[in-house]
Design a protein around this motif. Structure first.
Motif, PDB file in Angstrom:
ATOM      1  N   LYS A  36     -11.611   3.489  -6.153  1.00  0.00           N
ATOM      2  CA  LYS A  36     -11.794   2.252  -7.136  1.00  0.00           C
ATOM      3  C   LYS A  36     -10.287   1.644  -7.474  1.00  0.00           C
ATOM      4  O   LYS A  36      -9.289   2.302  -7.140  1.00  0.00           O
ATOM      5  CB  LYS A  36     -12.311   2.604  -8.469  1.00  0.00           C
ATOM      6  N   THR A  37     -10.174   0.571  -7.803  1.00  0.00           N
ATOM      7  CA  THR A  37      -8.975  -0.225  -8.093  1.00  0.00           C
ATOM      8  C   THR A  37      -8.190   0.710  -9.041  1.00  0.00           C
ATOM      9  O   THR A  37      -8.753   0.860 -10.118  1.00  0.00           O
ATOM     10  CB  THR A  37      -9.046  -1.684  -8.596  1.00  0.00           C
ATOM     11  N   VAL A  80      -4.390   1.775  -5.559  1.00  0.00           N
ATOM     12  CA  VAL A  80      -5.198   0.727  -5.149  1.00  0.00           C
ATOM     13  C   VAL A  80      -5.080  -0.388  -5.889  1.00  0.00           C
ATOM     14  O   VAL A  80      -5.293  -0.530  -7.211  1.00  0.00           O
ATOM     15  CB  VAL A  80      -6.671   1.448  -4.815  1.00  0.00           C
ATOM     16  N   ALA A  81      -4.843  -1.732  -5.166  1.00  0.00           N
ATOM     17  CA  ALA A  81      -4.649  -2.969  -5.838  1.00  0.00           C
ATOM     18  C   ALA A  81      -5.923  -3.822  -5.654  1.00  0.00           C
ATOM     19  O   ALA A  81      -6.068  -4.456  -6.457  1.00  0.00           O
ATOM     20  CB  ALA A  81      -3.369  -3.744  -5.334  1.00  0.00           C
ATOM     21  N   ASN A  82      -6.438  -3.451  -4.553  1.00  0.00           N
ATOM     22  CA  ASN A  82      -7.784  -4.340  -4.191  1.00  0.00           C
ATOM     23  C   ASN A  82      -8.370  -3.817  -2.917  1.00  0.00           C
ATOM     24  O   ASN A  82      -7.948  -2.996  -2.307  1.00  0.00           O
ATOM     25  CB  ASN A  82      -7.280  -5.736  -3.523  1.00  0.00           C
ATOM     26  N   LEU A  83      -9.765  -3.882  -3.197  1.00  0.00           N
ATOM     27  CA  LEU A  83     -10.705  -3.287  -2.338  1.00  0.00           C
ATOM     28  C   LEU A  83     -11.397  -4.378  -1.444  1.00  0.00           C
ATOM     29  O   LEU A  83     -11.952  -5.370  -2.007  1.00  0.00           O
ATOM     30  CB  LEU A  83     -11.636  -2.364  -2.978  1.00  0.00           C
ATOM     31  N   VAL A 109      -8.284  -1.269   2.394  1.00  0.00           N
ATOM     32  CA  VAL A 109      -7.974  -1.114   0.972  1.00  0.00           C
ATOM     33  C   VAL A 109      -6.295  -1.827   0.961  1.00  0.00           C
ATOM     34  O   VAL A 109      -5.468  -1.505   1.683  1.00  0.00           O
ATOM     35  CB  VAL A 109      -7.706   0.277   0.695  1.00  0.00           C
ATOM     36  N   LYS A 112       2.943  -4.528  -1.016  1.00  0.00           N
ATOM     37  CA  LYS A 112       1.634  -4.156  -0.992  1.00  0.00           C
ATOM     38  C   LYS A 112       1.256  -4.217   0.863  1.00  0.00           C
ATOM     39  O   LYS A 112       1.732  -4.716   1.523  1.00  0.00           O
ATOM     40  CB  LYS A 112       0.589  -5.090  -1.312  1.00  0.00           C
TER      41      LYS A 112
END
Length: 116
Positions: free
Chosen positions: A63-64, A78-81, A86, A95
């Motif tokens: 998860k974020t 994790v910044a975005n999925l 990822v 990033k």
């Protein structure tokens, strides 16, 4: 009962079967192969399949905000999925996009620790 001089019987064990066809049944000859395949399944294949399922479950549970370790040794948050990608935040304004399948371990979301 049991002959302790089994070394002397090795040549008899290595002798070809009698020519009259009175050898053991075919299933007795195939039995060692079946046992070998069953052992290989329980020793090699089954644990590997179990590990693979656990890894897939781990990757799907990302998860974020989770801190993860990618296969290249990169730690990030994790910044975005996306579907298969990822986006990891590894430092301020840095990033990286990595494949979801390259994640090897997950630490659940925690507060960022300030650098000392």
């Amino acid at each position: 009962m049991f002959d302790l001089n089994w070394v002397g019987q090795i040549p008899l064990m290595m002798a070809p079967p009698p020519a009259d066809g009175s050898g053991p049944p075919a299933w007795v000859q195939i039995l060692p192969l079946v046992i070998l395949f069953v052992l290989m399944y329980f020793v090699l294949l089954r644990p590997q399949m179990k590990r693979q399922k656990e890894t897939e479950k781990l990757i799907q549970s990302v998860k974020t905000g989770d801190r993860v370790l990618a296969a290249g040794g990169i730690y990030g948050t994790v910044a975005n999925l996306k579907d298969a990608i990822v986006i990891l935040k590894v430092a301020d304004n840095v990033k990286l996009e990595v494949l979801r399948s390259s994640i090897t371990s997950v630490e659940k979301a925690s507060e960022e620790k300030p650098a000392s």
